[in-house]
Design a protein around this motif. Sequence first.
Motif, mmCIF file in Angstrom:
data_model
loop_
_atom_site.group_PDB
_atom_site.id
_atom_site.type_symbol
_atom_site.label_atom_id
_atom_site.label_comp_id
_atom_site.label_asym_id
_atom_site.label_seq_id
_atom_site.Cartn_x
_atom_site.Cartn_y
_atom_site.Cartn_z
ATOM 1 N N LEU A 738 0.905 -1.153 -0.210
ATOM 2 C CA LEU A 738 -0.283 0.408 0.039
ATOM 3 C C LEU A 738 0.833 1.191 -0.205
ATOM 4 N N ARG A 739 0.663 2.488 -0.792
ATOM 5 C CA ARG A 739 1.090 3.099 -0.949
ATOM 6 C C ARG A 739 0.257 4.613 -0.724
ATOM 7 N N GLN A 796 3.505 -1.885 4.138
ATOM 8 C CA GLN A 796 3.593 0.064 3.672
ATOM 9 C C GLN A 796 4.944 0.717 3.149
ATOM 10 N N LEU A 797 4.607 0.623 1.734
ATOM 11 C CA LEU A 797 5.581 1.651 0.810
ATOM 12 C C LEU A 797 6.044 2.428 1.691
ATOM 13 N N CYS A 798 6.794 3.268 1.873
ATOM 14 C CA CYS A 798 7.115 4.384 2.049
ATOM 15 C C CYS A 798 8.952 4.797 1.864
ATOM 16 N N ARG A 799 8.724 6.187 1.845
ATOM 17 C CA ARG A 799 10.096 6.427 1.060
ATOM 18 C C ARG A 799 10.977 7.545 2.187
ATOM 19 N N ILE A 800 11.900 6.391 2.588
ATOM 20 C CA ILE A 800 12.843 6.771 3.754
ATOM 21 C C ILE A 800 14.131 7.770 2.900
ATOM 22 N N GLU A 801 14.467 8.886 3.308
ATOM 23 C CA GLU A 801 15.766 9.792 2.786
ATOM 24 C C GLU A 801 15.610 8.716 1.395
ATOM 25 N N GLY A 802 14.905 9.367 0.958
ATOM 26 C CA GLY A 802 15.138 9.365 -0.870
ATOM 27 C C GLY A 802 15.073 7.907 -1.189
ATOM 28 N N GLU A 803 14.533 6.529 -0.532
ATOM 29 C CA GLU A 803 14.570 5.494 -0.939
ATOM 30 C C GLU A 803 13.691 4.771 0.106
ATOM 31 N N GLN A 805 11.273 2.201 0.859
ATOM 32 C CA GLN A 805 11.173 0.979 1.424
ATOM 33 C C GLN A 805 9.558 -0.072 1.782
ATOM 34 N N VAL A 806 9.955 -1.442 2.513
ATOM 35 C CA VAL A 806 8.279 -1.740 2.460
ATOM 36 C C VAL A 806 8.267 -2.087 3.866
ATOM 37 N N HIS A 807 7.546 -1.258 4.764
ATOM 38 C CA HIS A 807 7.802 -1.877 6.582
ATOM 39 C C HIS A 807 6.419 -3.110 6.600
ATOM 40 N N PRO A 808 6.008 -3.940 7.309
ATOM 41 C CA PRO A 808 4.935 -4.504 8.012
ATOM 42 C C PRO A 808 3.844 -3.184 8.060
ATOM 43 N N PHE A 809 2.398 -3.845 7.622
ATOM 44 C CA PHE A 809 1.310 -2.103 8.692
ATOM 45 C C PHE A 809 1.375 -2.504 9.886
ATOM 46 N N GLY A 810 1.498 -1.000 10.869
ATOM 47 C CA GLY A 810 0.797 -0.792 11.648
ATOM 48 C C GLY A 810 1.655 -1.045 13.324
ATOM 49 N N LEU A 811 3.513 -2.711 12.527
ATOM 50 C CA LEU A 811 3.999 -2.749 13.899
ATOM 51 C C LEU A 811 5.055 -1.811 13.793
ATOM 52 N N SER A 812 5.292 -1.685 14.915
ATOM 53 C CA SER A 812 6.971 -0.433 15.382
ATOM 54 C C SER A 812 7.965 -1.414 15.275
ATOM 55 N N ASP A 813 9.887 -0.964 14.888
ATOM 56 C CA ASP A 813 10.149 -1.738 15.256
ATOM 57 C C ASP A 813 10.907 -2.099 16.308
#
Length: 820
Positions: A738-739, A796-803, A805-813
């Motif tokens: 998702l983006r 979740q597709l999110c851009r971090i520092e221009g790159e 990245q893919v992160h599991p939805f809803g869960l923190s590190d």
Amino acid sequence: MAIVTACHQQALAQQLNRIRMARVLSVLPQAQQQLFHLIPLMLQVNHADLPGALNENTPCGIDYFSLSDEAIAACKAMSLPIPTVLQPNSMAFEGVYAMGSSASFGQNQQSDIDVWLVYKHGLTQAELNLVNDKNKLLTDWFASFDFEVNFYLVHPMQFRDSNVCESGQSLGLEHSGSSQHWLLLEEFYRTHICLAGKTVAWWPSASQHATAQYPHLLYLGDVTSLPAAEYFGASLWQLYKGLNKPHKALLKVLLLETYAAEYPNTTLITQQIWQLCEQQNFSCDNDAYLLLYYRIEQYLLAQEDHHRLEIVRRCFYLKSGVMLSQLSLQNEHDWRAHKMRQLVAQWHWSPELIAALDNSPNWHSGQLKWFNQQLSELLLTSYKNLLQFASTQALSDRMRVEELGLLARKLHTYFSDDDHILQPLNRLWSLSIQEPQLVVRYCEASTRFYLYRQMPPESVASEDELCDSLASIHANQVIHDADNVCSLVSWAVMNGLATADTKWTQVGRGRRRADKLGYLSRKLIPVLHNVPMVSKRHLCEPWFYQKIVFVVNVDDDPTVNWQGQELMFDYLDLNVLSFGRDKTNLISSVAVVCLNSWGEWHSHRFHGDTALLEAISFIVLGLKRSDDKVDLSIISCSAKLKQPIFNQLKGLLFRCYGLMKKVSQTNTLMHQITVGEFRYGMYFNSLGMMYRKIDTTVKKDLVENLVLARPELIDDPYASVPSVIQQFVATGAKQYFLRERNEILDVFIVDENNQLTQKQYQHVSMKDFVGKESHLYVFNQRQQRLPVFNMPQFFQLCRIEGELQVHPFGLSDDEMGTAF
């Protein structure tokens, strides 16, 4: 009048509390009685010489605490100092309460003690972290005496203010997270024991307004109107708990089913207990666990479901730990013994059945397998009934969808009907299930292999005939079956039936076959028993391989006919896949036993000349996301040439692993291999490996390790999506990427077979989309081809520092690193 009523209700609650304190202590051994008395004292003070002392700033102190004579005696018995200063400057806790099976028919010598610490709402997160650290030290200290005590922090407004609930503890090994809320409070009300602090106002007429004028009362919330939306999450949590203690979970899931069947006019056990208190009935009939059983019994009798009722009775009996055939002088005076005798007489149980249940620590694998099957079937039956009930309701708005996905993913391993998954066998109460002898029997009619504890009689007609009584389950009944013998041996090793000393036999086959099965079993033991931890991160990301075992020639074995010397193979660098003038392939069957990052063991068998190519094609995509710690093992069951086969396979597998790591979205790497009479090209790209025959007239060096453009790239649906998605693709699970862009939600969907579709939604938030899709997936069973436990994964597709990245939805590190 209100004052008289409140005082009367408090007096009843305290009277029940005193009785429960006496009951819990009467079942505990003397050493654990002393430890039980020490629980509130450890939380009242921070003393450098007492367990749990970590930081002098750790909050402590319980409202209305007083040091009991029993706690003083316990300190003396355990050579612990008795604190001279008992009152800290400020109190951290409203009260300390045991809850669960303690002081009930469900308490046995293996039962743990769950303790709720209701803390003051003014404590900061930093202070709560200190309390958590202290609790861990206390848990470890109690465990050193073989006494399991688990502590849970509870905010006094947790069950009344949804904002507080959002900041509560996340899903964990012992914490239900957001999967249940009011049902958890109802269990607390019906089972709790006040160890120190305020009296809980749990009676039905209690309310915030009615108790506000009494500072010594603690009101946590009203449970008389349980929301239907919570039943589904609670049933998932109980199924998850059932992976370790299915007999206990079955009782709780069936209680949920009973509650749901009565909805919306449900009478809670909490209400029944209070009615008995008002009638001055504090006998053993006023027991949370016994009332739980009676409610389930009443429900199942109305359903005329005598099979489920019989299994429930056995679970209730085993949970209590009252062994009627082995009553000693100590447990002869168990307050539950007389009632239990009455019950088994009403149930018409034979002395043989009671003795078989009491002998549960010594159950053999056949008895365990039978009881596990009964428990699993009943758990799933209740779950399906609850699912049907919940389908007319919305998912609880308190339940985090990401936690729903974690629970479902964990359950899929245990309840999947996939014949290739090696299902774990719950040992329940058995101390050891290793078998001195195991027998394999192949049935041509079903083309399956069957496992026995001893040689089956010739008259066995049905492979799945099992007796209804544990006492009559014999050694010559089927323990397990599979479509290939490697799966059978792997299952026996994984579950501890097969050890290095186990003798193997296959019906109708000779000593050579027995030796081969024993050899395979011993080789698998170190691989299958040393497994890494499964974390939340693993479960919310696509799976990858952590261990892969290639088992070669366990079935047909072409090396039997080899007459030469093995030394010649290594010296001349001969090819075991195309040997000699006849170009013989000396590998005719390959079984792949693999462990993925979700904690699932799988077993697949490939046979024929291309068995090895099919096996590599099968595993190679799962290797792409594996790290360098992946364990690649080879077991050659060949009669001869074990070492040459091992050496060449090892080199080939590591070559394939390296190629798969090198491929990108835009290229294909090719490796040439000769198998039998034919030359094959192995083509590696970002979605796996395929193989095909190549023209033998082309020189070998012209095709070896070519780097090719993806020939299908123009029409490749993945060419138009973010390339990072391909790094997360895995077969067998549906994935949503998702983006959010302005008012548009981009959705990239990869199905179980890696087919890609793209959609766009306007004015739809990511959270709403995930919640809606999850609800549809859970409840629209007619549209689903897969079991509900194989939930989609959301990223979740999110851009971090221009790159990107893919992160599991809803869960923190922070959450994802914990074990689950």
